[in-house]
Structures are given as structure tokens and as C-alpha cells.
Design a protein around this motif. Structure first.
Motif, PDB file in Angstrom:
ATOM      1  N   ASP A  94      41.804  -7.321  91.073  1.00 26.24           N
ATOM      2  CA  ASP A  94      42.101  -8.689  91.469  1.00 26.24           C
ATOM      3  C   ASP A  94      41.055  -9.569  90.782  1.00 26.24           C
ATOM      4  OD1 ASP A  94      43.022 -10.947  92.677  1.00 26.24           O
ATOM      5  OD2 ASP A  94      42.445 -10.383  94.719  1.00 26.24           O
ATOM      6  N   THR A  95      41.265  -9.766  89.500  1.00 24.55           N
ATOM      7  CA  THR A  95      40.229 -10.263  88.596  1.00 24.55           C
ATOM      8  C   THR A  95      39.659 -11.611  89.020  1.00 24.55           C
ATOM      9  OG1 THR A  95      41.323  -9.040  86.815  1.00 24.55           O
ATOM     10  CG2 THR A  95      39.734 -10.744  86.172  1.00 24.55           C
ATOM     11  N   GLY A  96      40.531 -12.583  89.275  1.00 21.87           N
ATOM     12  CA  GLY A  96      40.067 -13.913  89.629  1.00 21.87           C
ATOM     13  C   GLY A  96      39.378 -13.994  90.973  1.00 21.87           C
ATOM     14  N   ASN A  97      39.645 -13.017  91.851  1.00 17.81           N
ATOM     15  CA  ASN A  97      38.971 -12.952  93.146  1.00 17.81           C
ATOM     16  C   ASN A  97      37.764 -12.013  93.136  1.00 17.81           C
ATOM     17  OD1 ASN A  97      40.535 -14.775  94.723  1.00 17.81           O
ATOM     18  ND2 ASN A  97      42.178 -13.267  94.846  1.00 17.81           N
ATOM     19  N   HIS A  98      37.426 -11.466  91.972  1.00 16.77           N
ATOM     20  CA  HIS A  98      36.219 -10.643  91.788  1.00 16.77           C
ATOM     21  C   HIS A  98      36.190  -9.441  92.740  1.00 16.77           C
ATOM     22  CE1 HIS A  98      34.897 -14.068  89.431  1.00 16.77           C
ATOM     23  NE2 HIS A  98      35.052 -14.839  90.490  1.00 16.77           N
ATOM     24  N   ARG A  99      37.298  -8.720  92.785  1.00 18.04           N
ATOM     25  CA  ARG A  99      37.358  -7.583  93.704  1.00 18.04           C
ATOM     26  C   ARG A  99      38.405  -6.582  93.232  1.00 18.04           C
ATOM     27  NH1 ARG A  99      40.647 -10.174  98.935  1.00 18.04           N
ATOM     28  NH2 ARG A  99      42.464 -10.886  97.718  1.00 18.04           N
ATOM     29  N   LEU A 100      38.409  -5.433  93.902  1.00 22.35           N
ATOM     30  CA  LEU A 100      39.463  -4.441  93.766  1.00 22.35           C
ATOM     31  C   LEU A 100      40.248  -4.419  95.072  1.00 22.35           C
ATOM     32  CD1 LEU A 100      37.468  -1.421  92.252  1.00 22.35           C
ATOM     33  CD2 LEU A 100      38.617  -3.272  91.015  1.00 22.35           C
ATOM     34  N   ILE A 101      41.560  -4.340  94.966  1.00 25.72           N
ATOM     35  CA  ILE A 101      42.375  -4.157  96.160  1.00 25.72           C
ATOM     36  C   ILE A 101      43.126  -2.842  96.026  1.00 25.72           C
ATOM     37  CG2 ILE A 101      42.641  -6.656  96.391  1.00 25.72           C
ATOM     38  CD1 ILE A 101      45.704  -6.109  95.796  1.00 25.72           C
ATOM     39  N   THR A 102      43.656  -2.358  97.152  1.00 20.03           N
ATOM     40  CA  THR A 102      44.404  -1.112  97.145  1.00 20.03           C
ATOM     41  C   THR A 102      45.653  -1.270  98.014  1.00 20.03           C
ATOM     42  OG1 THR A 102      44.275   1.275  97.592  1.00 20.03           O
ATOM     43  CG2 THR A 102      43.042  -0.184  99.071  1.00 20.03           C
ATOM     44  N   PHE A 103      46.705  -0.556  97.653  1.00 16.90           N
ATOM     45  CA  PHE A 103      47.955  -0.601  98.409  1.00 16.90           C
ATOM     46  C   PHE A 103      48.719   0.695  98.168  1.00 16.90           C
ATOM     47  CE2 PHE A 103      48.537  -2.623  94.307  1.00 16.90           C
ATOM     48  CZ  PHE A 103      49.703  -2.079  93.819  1.00 16.90           C
ATOM     49  N   ALA A 104      49.620   1.015  99.088  1.00 18.94           N
ATOM     50  CA  ALA A 104      50.381   2.255  98.990  1.00 18.94           C
ATOM     51  C   ALA A 104      51.747   2.068  98.363  1.00 18.94           C
ATOM     52  CB  ALA A 104      50.539   2.879 100.380  1.00 18.94           C
ATOM     53  N   ASP A 105      52.301   0.861  98.471  1.00 22.04           N
ATOM     54  CA  ASP A 105      53.684   0.637  98.040  1.00 22.04           C
ATOM     55  C   ASP A 105      53.817  -0.781  97.514  1.00 22.04           C
ATOM     56  OD1 ASP A 105      56.403   0.439  97.688  1.00 22.04           O
ATOM     57  OD2 ASP A 105      56.931   0.861  99.779  1.00 22.04           O
ATOM     58  N   PHE A 135      39.430  -3.430  98.721  1.00 20.75           N
ATOM     59  CA  PHE A 135      38.659  -2.194  98.589  1.00 20.75           C
ATOM     60  C   PHE A 135      37.181  -2.467  98.351  1.00 20.75           C
ATOM     61  CE2 PHE A 135      36.768   1.022  95.754  1.00 20.75           C
ATOM     62  CZ  PHE A 135      36.768   2.098  96.634  1.00 20.75           C
ATOM     63  N   ALA A 136      36.856  -3.356  97.414  1.00 20.67           N
ATOM     64  CA  ALA A 136      35.449  -3.595  97.098  1.00 20.67           C
ATOM     65  C   ALA A 136      35.266  -4.941  96.412  1.00 20.67           C
ATOM     66  CB  ALA A 136      34.911  -2.487  96.199  1.00 20.67           C
TER      67      ALA A 136
END
Length: 327
Positions: free
Chosen positions: A102-113, A122-123
Motif C-alpha cells: 500500500d505504497t502511498g500509505n507507507h505500509r503493507l496490507i494483507t487479505f485472504a480473498d 500488516f506493517a
């Protein structure tokens, strides 16, 4: 832009560039086909990357993701709507979850579907280092490690799940702006974009690596043209016996120079990369688009492209395939 859906070419082993002729010893016995793969018509709002996980395909498209569950269906927009300028997605086969930058929000996200609106942050930092516009993310199925990077500081992170170990490789003294990561034959490569180099990581834990410097580099820049800057690498990946490389060349940064020359090349060895003994495949893609991340798989090599000047115009995925030349 009227571009043939399929363009074919027999390619010489060496190319003619910048007034310098490299003698070809042999002629390639394969032909190359590049055709538009997705969407079937029109354009995505943006396009930097496509991920293949089984039958599911996910296109990273700026603030949204587009997905489909088989290659014959149209792409659908994911209900996940929190992204800002996202660049890439990777599937963790151990956890059975996707990770996105999630580049513009300076983070990593995670999802299952991707069909669900359920996601989790995530971080925003790894190893106590704040994430700053993370671009690429990879999963290494052989080791279980995931990799991502901070482009400006050239810090490469590897981690194993939410509660796993995290390690950092700091390449800030060797690289400037860096956009991409690649794993090929068990080896991690870091793509130094502005410097036009590729770092081959021989031992992550012991911070050991070697640097491959591209031929013809003129100055460091985040984007440019072959004549003005030399290569400004977006991604480098290996497919069917060759390395392929994309560069961030576009009219805005090229100025008076040709923005299409050497924006998409291939070569066989790192020695070829350093000596400039490569093939320029740029004419097989539409003019004035930026080829970005590469995705190799058993059916070909996918190339995410977009128009830097007019976002949402010509943003799509092209697929490169090779085959024997007809006699």
C-alpha cells in the motif's frame, strides 16, 4: 492508440545502439510474440503489476485491485478500497494470504480473498524501520521468506509471517532509488533503478552481494531516456533462457530524446548486461508507454505498462511468448 494485438519478430543476439554496432555471432532460433493480455478492451485505471496464484490473477492498479478467477473471465474491481498508489501483490502459499504494498500509505496490507472487503494492516515498519513507499513484494516458496523494500533508502526487508523473524539488508551506500526485487533460481536480486544496476544477493544473512552495472550509464535519475541517462531500471526478471529488463522512459523525462529506445531489453548473461550486448525489444510494445513490473510464469512473461502522461490511458498487461521460427 492503434497497436496490433500481436507483433512478431525474429531477434538477433546482439543489437545496434547509440551508434555502436555489436557483432552478432549467431541468430536466435526463437521468435517473440507480444500481445495485449488484459483487459481485453480498454484500459485499467493504472497498471504496475499482475500476480498469478493458481487460477486467480490480480492486477495492481493504483488505488484499486482488479481480479479474476480464470483467464477467460473479465476482471472485476476488488471491494478493498483503502489503497493509495499500490504497486504490487504477492501470494504467501504457506499462510494462504495475499500481501500488497500500500505504497502511498507507507505500509503493507494483507487479505485472504480479493473478492472480499476484508483486509488487515500488516506493517508500517519492519525491524523498527519505518516503511516509506514500499514498492515491490515477493514470496519465496522455497524458503518461506517474504521480501519488500524501501525505494529511497534501498533497504531490503525479509520476514516470515506476522510473528516471524525480520532481517534487513541495507544497500543505501551502493544504490539510489530502487524499485524492484526479483528471485530467480533461488537468488534474490535488487533492482537499482536510478543507478542502472542490479545487486545479486549471494548471502542475505551475512550481507554479501555483488553488483552488476549496466552499460552506457550517463547519469543517475529516477526516470529518463537511453540517450539522456542510460538505463533507469523498473524491473529485471528471468524467463526462458533470457533476462528481461524494463526502464522508466517517457516523453516527460526524455525531453528531446527518444523515449522508446531500450526501454525493454533482453540479454543472456550479466556480462552482456555490463557490455551492452543486449537486444532492444522496445518496438514490440506501444510507443510512449512505460513498461513496469515483469511477471514470469509457465505461459509467458507478463509486462505491466502505463502511460505516465495520461494515467488510465493504455494501462494494461502485455504477454511475451517465445517459440520456434517457422521454416
Amino acid at each position: 492508440m492503434n497497436v496490433p494485438q500481436s507483433i512478431y519478430a525474429g531477434i538477433l543476439v546482439a543489437s545496434l545502439f547509440n551508434g555502436l554496432s555489436v557483432n552478432a555471432q549467431t541468430v536466435a532460433v526463437n521468435k517473440i510474440a507480444i500481445e495485449k493480455y488484459a483487459p481485453q478492451s480498454g484500459s485499467f485505471p493504472a497498471c504496475t503489476h499482475i500476480d498469478h496464484s493458481g487460477k486467480i490473477e490480480i492486477v495492481t492498479s493504483g488505488d484499486r485491485l482488479f481480479y479474476r478467477t480464470d483467464s477467460t473471465s473479465p476482471f472485476r474491481q476488488s471491494p478493498i478500497s483503502v489503497l493509495v498508489d499500490a504497486h504490487s501483490v504477492a501470494f504467501n502459499a504457506v499462510e494462504k494470504r495475499y500481501y500488497a504494498t500500500d505504497t502511498g500509505n507507507h505500509r503493507l496490507i494483507t487479505f485472504a480473498d480479493p473478492a472480499s472487503d476484508q483486509w488487515a494492516s500488516f506493517a508500517t515498519s519492519l525491524a523498527e524501520i519505518k516503511l516509506q513507499r514500499p514498492h515491490d513484494i515477493l514470496f519465496d516458496a522455497a524458503t518461506g521468506w517474504m521480501y519488500t523494500l524501501n525505494p529511497d533508502s534501498s533497504q531490503v526487508f525479509r520476514f516470515q509471517g506476522a510473528d516471524g523473524k525480520v532481517e534487513v539488508l541495507d544497500l543505501s551506500k551502493q544504490l539510489g532509488y530502487s524499485r524492484a526485487l526479483t528471485i530467480s533460481d533461488g537468488t534474490l536480486y535488487v533492482v537499482g533503478s536510478s543507478h542502472g544496476v542490479v545487486v545479486e544477493v549471494t548471502d542475505f544473512e551475512n550481507q554479501e552481494f555483488k553488483i552488476h552495472r549496466s552499460f552506457g550509464k550517463k547519469r543517475n535519475a529516477p526516470a529518463g531516456s537511453w540517450q539522456g541517462t542510460g538505463l533507469v531500471l523498473n524491473d529485471v526478471d528471468f524467463h526462458d533462457g533470457h533476462w528481461y529488463a524494463t526502464s522508466y522512459f517517457c516523453p516527460s523525462y526524455a525531453g528531446e530524446h527518444n523515449c522508446d529506445e531500450h526501454k525493454f531489453i533482453r540479454f543472456q548473461t550479466w556480462q552482456d548486461f555490463e557490455k551492452g550486448t543486449w537486444e532492444d525489444l522496445s518496438h514490440l510494445l506501444p510507443s510512449k508507454v512505460v513498461p513496469y513490473f515483469l511477471t514470469p510464469h509457465e505461459k509467458g512473461l507478463d509486462i505491466g505498462v502505463f502511460n505516465h502522461e495520461t494515467r488510465g490511458d493504455s494501462a494494461c498487461v502485455y504477454r511475451l511468448t517465445t517459440g520456434p521460427v517457422s521454416q
